[in-house]
Design an enzyme around this catalytic site. Sequence first.
Site, PDB file in Angstrom:
ATOM      1  N   GLY A   1      10.900 110.014 -66.224  1.00  8.45           N
ATOM      2  CA  GLY A   1      10.731 108.439 -66.784  1.00  8.45           C
ATOM      3  C   GLY A   1      10.301 109.364 -68.605  1.00  8.45           C
ATOM      4  O   GLY A   1      10.210 110.368 -68.499  1.00  8.45           O
TER       5      GLY A   1
ATOM      6  N   GLY B   1       9.468 111.591 -61.202  1.00  4.09           N
ATOM      7  CA  GLY B   1       9.915 110.725 -61.880  1.00  4.09           C
ATOM      8  C   GLY B   1      10.114 111.414 -63.252  1.00  4.09           C
ATOM      9  O   GLY B   1       9.144 111.518 -64.106  1.00  4.09           O
TER      10      GLY B   1
ATOM     11  N   LYS C   1      -5.406  95.048 -66.841  1.00  5.05           N
ATOM     12  CA  LYS C   1      -4.041  95.359 -67.131  1.00  5.05           C
ATOM     13  C   LYS C   1      -2.620  93.988 -67.253  1.00  5.05           C
ATOM     14  O   LYS C   1      -3.469  93.268 -66.436  1.00  5.05           O
ATOM     15  CB  LYS C   1      -3.859  96.053 -66.114  1.00  5.05           C
ATOM     16  CG  LYS C   1      -2.025  97.306 -65.223  1.00  5.05           C
ATOM     17  CD  LYS C   1      -2.102  98.227 -66.287  1.00  5.05           C
ATOM     18  CE  LYS C   1      -1.233  98.834 -66.079  1.00  5.05           C
ATOM     19  NZ  LYS C   1      -0.824 100.653 -67.089  1.00  5.05           N
TER      20      LYS C   1
ATOM     21  N   VAL D   1       7.297 110.074 -69.204  1.00  6.27           N
ATOM     22  CA  VAL D   1       5.697 110.296 -69.376  1.00  6.27           C
ATOM     23  C   VAL D   1       6.367 112.113 -68.621  1.00  6.27           C
ATOM     24  O   VAL D   1       6.461 113.115 -69.252  1.00  6.27           O
ATOM     25  CB  VAL D   1       4.931 110.524 -68.626  1.00  6.27           C
ATOM     26  CG1 VAL D   1       4.330 111.060 -67.697  1.00  6.27           C
ATOM     27  CG2 VAL D   1       4.255 109.251 -68.976  1.00  6.27           C
ATOM     28  N   GLY D   2       7.329 111.557 -67.349  1.00  6.35           N
ATOM     29  CA  GLY D   2       7.853 112.863 -66.546  1.00  6.35           C
ATOM     30  C   GLY D   2       8.629 114.122 -67.880  1.00  6.35           C
ATOM     31  O   GLY D   2       8.179 115.260 -67.485  1.00  6.35           O
TER      32      GLY D   2
END
Length: 376
Positions: free
Chosen positions: A178, A176, A76, A180-181
């Site tokens: 965004g 959320g 990451k 993904v949501g």
Amino acid sequence: MDLFDYADEFGPAKIIHIYEPAVGLRGILVVDNVAMGPSIGGVRIAPDVSVEECFRLARAMTFKNAAAGLAHGGGKMVIYGDPKMPKEQKQQLMRAAAASLRNETDYIFGPDMGTNEECMAWVRDENGRSVGLPREIGGIPLDEIGATGWGVLHATEVALHQQNRSLTGATVAIQGFGSVGKNAARFLAERGAKIIAANDSRGTIYNPKGLNMPALIKLKDEGRSVAEFPDGKALDRDEIIDIECDIWIPAARPDVINEDNVHRLKTRLIVQGANIPITRGAEKILFAQGVVCIPDFIANAGGVICAAMEYHGATASSASQAIEEKISHNTEKVLEISRQKNIQPREAAIELASERIKKAMSFRRWSLFSSAPDFI
């Protein structure tokens, strides 16, 4: 804090701080474990990132990639900054980060919060190692096909099936809204679920009769807040925690549910669309209350499955099929282990992933690196 406080049998193999004052670049790369192959992990831009958060996200990627059966380890990268910075400034930072890590061949850049496929194109131009690329240069557009949300859908369906419940008519809150949501909500609604609440950084929208997903997504794509949606009740951002629903999906930042607010949740199933959205202590409380919690690195692996397949030349359709198969199988397996051993789903998932990582490590002279060329 001593950086070796993070060390255990799996890693991290490397923690690298990068700095370039000419463009204001400050970043951290954690390469956690590469026993299964070069690490894949997203680049996150945020003003309040830390070494600890970067390590935790890298470890989640190690387990996620291993659980998904990918030939990749976990890593990451975080960059300090405002994710809404001007495009020119972001391009400078991304290019500088990619160039400074040009020799770190054990890490493959991917998109995450604050970065997108255009950012990955800049990385590829600098060092040749990125996934989540634009379609024009051979990428599978993760957000366009909704890879992570597609995986969340299938994890949810399996979990409900094991509870003898149906997705049709089930009420869902999305924390959320965004990439993904939005996609998770779209896929769930298409399968008959009722999305009753969604939030973003500016507020929450709630309608117990169900929100119109195409209209809400259109509003969000226009750059407006979900709280501006006319067909619902606008609430404060964090009030989404208090909304009673069948399924609660966190799809934003880490640790949104913790020991201080976990008691406010009123749901029977949580499917983690975000990385590390719930603290370990809060997950323990939820398990004791009988709430099923599908862990992040099982439920939201769709993005990295798609990214890994893109890296190896697969098509969007084959990636979508692999996401469905892998996440459905792993969710079922994790819930089965959880029931048999009476342990949290996260503990079952870590057990599943750990076995695969240890097997890969056993083939090496050194556990965390190899003397062979390039990343291994």
